[in-house]
Design a protein around this motif. Sequence first.
Motif, mmCIF file in Angstrom:
data_model
loop_
_atom_site.group_PDB
_atom_site.id
_atom_site.type_symbol
_atom_site.label_atom_id
_atom_site.label_comp_id
_atom_site.label_asym_id
_atom_site.label_seq_id
_atom_site.Cartn_x
_atom_site.Cartn_y
_atom_site.Cartn_z
ATOM 1 N N GLY A 203 22.288 90.685 86.877
ATOM 2 C CA GLY A 203 21.111 90.857 87.996
ATOM 3 C C GLY A 203 21.343 92.118 88.774
ATOM 4 N N ARG A 204 20.591 92.295 89.728
ATOM 5 C CA ARG A 204 20.727 93.327 90.650
ATOM 6 C C ARG A 204 19.961 93.222 91.881
ATOM 7 N NH1 ARG A 204 19.507 99.786 88.829
ATOM 8 N NH2 ARG A 204 20.533 100.786 90.703
ATOM 9 N N HIS B 181 10.524 102.790 89.377
ATOM 10 C CA HIS B 181 11.049 101.294 89.885
ATOM 11 C C HIS B 181 11.763 101.735 91.438
ATOM 12 C CE1 HIS B 181 13.240 97.473 89.420
ATOM 13 N NE2 HIS B 181 12.433 97.328 90.419
ATOM 14 N N PRO C 148 9.116 97.355 88.303
ATOM 15 C CA PRO C 148 9.038 98.628 87.491
ATOM 16 C C PRO C 148 7.667 98.938 86.817
ATOM 17 C CG PRO C 148 10.140 96.884 86.275
ATOM 18 C CD PRO C 148 9.971 96.453 87.482
ATOM 19 N N ALA D 261 13.413 88.165 90.856
ATOM 20 C CA ALA D 261 13.019 89.666 91.081
ATOM 21 C C ALA D 261 11.809 89.762 91.826
ATOM 22 C CB ALA D 261 12.970 90.365 89.642
ATOM 23 N N GLU E 247 25.061 95.551 91.186
ATOM 24 C CA GLU E 247 24.639 95.269 89.964
ATOM 25 C C GLU E 247 25.611 94.151 89.490
ATOM 26 O OE1 GLU E 247 23.242 98.841 87.603
ATOM 27 O OE2 GLU E 247 24.252 99.934 89.201
ATOM 28 N N THR F 158 16.001 90.742 95.568
ATOM 29 C CA THR F 158 16.348 91.162 94.444
ATOM 30 C C THR F 158 15.204 92.007 93.468
ATOM 31 O OG1 THR F 158 16.859 88.618 94.232
ATOM 32 C CG2 THR F 158 16.684 89.787 92.081
ATOM 33 N N SER G 41 15.942 93.019 89.918
ATOM 34 C CA SER G 41 16.000 92.563 88.586
ATOM 35 C C SER G 41 16.778 91.335 88.100
ATOM 36 C CB SER G 41 16.368 93.774 87.467
ATOM 37 O OG SER G 41 17.798 94.202 87.883
#
Length: 326
Positions: free
Chosen positions: A250-251, A133, A62, A229, A194, A215, A217
Amino acid sequence: MSNVATDVPVEFCSGDASAGPVRQLLPARAVSLGPGTEVRRLLPSLGRRMVGAWCFVDHYGPDEIAARPGMQVPPHPHIGLQTVSWLLDGEVHHRDSLGSDVVIRPGELGLMTAGAGIAHAEQSPNPHGALLHGAQLWVALPDAERAIAPRFEHHSGLPVITEPGLRATVLLGEVAGARSPGRVHTPLMGVDVELAPGADVLLPLEPDFEHAVLTVSGAPDIDGGELAAGALCYLGCGRSQLRLRAPAGGRFLLLGGIPFDEEIVMWWNFVARAGAEVAAARAHWQAGPPTHGSDPLFGAVPGYDGPALGAPDLPPTPLKPRGRAR
């Protein structure tokens, strides 16, 4: 999105089947896309050049762009591939030589099929939000369909899979019975996952596919180890499910597909089968937009105010297709 560097490395790819499940971290390199936008280029990498038909992965942000221009990528050409635009924060204004004029937002799929040839530009709108992002990904088209007519798809109603601790949006392909409306040309999948804090779930996979995780986040635990990340982890083939844990949430993006069994050469913004094709596409682009009666390979991008991106010089060594994994 384009590779705007003038010292473009030669990227060779071809098909080789993966031996089975692995867990290989792939290094990123920083690439500037112009003022205010730097990306982490994760594919092609020093360790691997393709995952299924996925042949290019950029992760950006981001980034705080409230007082900056944000993304500013001038018109540039593509052949032989699909571009996948996926935003996590912010907006990107897409224009192309078909006349498409669309603002892409988080949760919406921008899918551009270059086929025989297309040009496009990507910019942060003016005015724009504070954050940018996202990820830009390319898919190599198979030989039988790489010269099809270009097209652009914009899908906002993507299927979502939900279960305790997990929300997964299917960008392309099919996951757990949920299929994206985006048109694909080889068996593949892409999903934005997510994970809520404390999640511990199993995600079903197609065992004939090879997979990789980006990854975006947090630091979820994927297949028994945390991934920070911005990391890309290659998982190989032969998995029917993937264990996901996230104590703090996390995402990530999960990419997969049948190992691509065709040799390709990728240089600048072109995916081809021979160096001569790349040289011809570059010459077309450098000749400028078509006029009445001239070759209409790429065309101009209506509505863009400014010069197009010039192609870098071809490398001194011949462009030849080679192995997909280093």
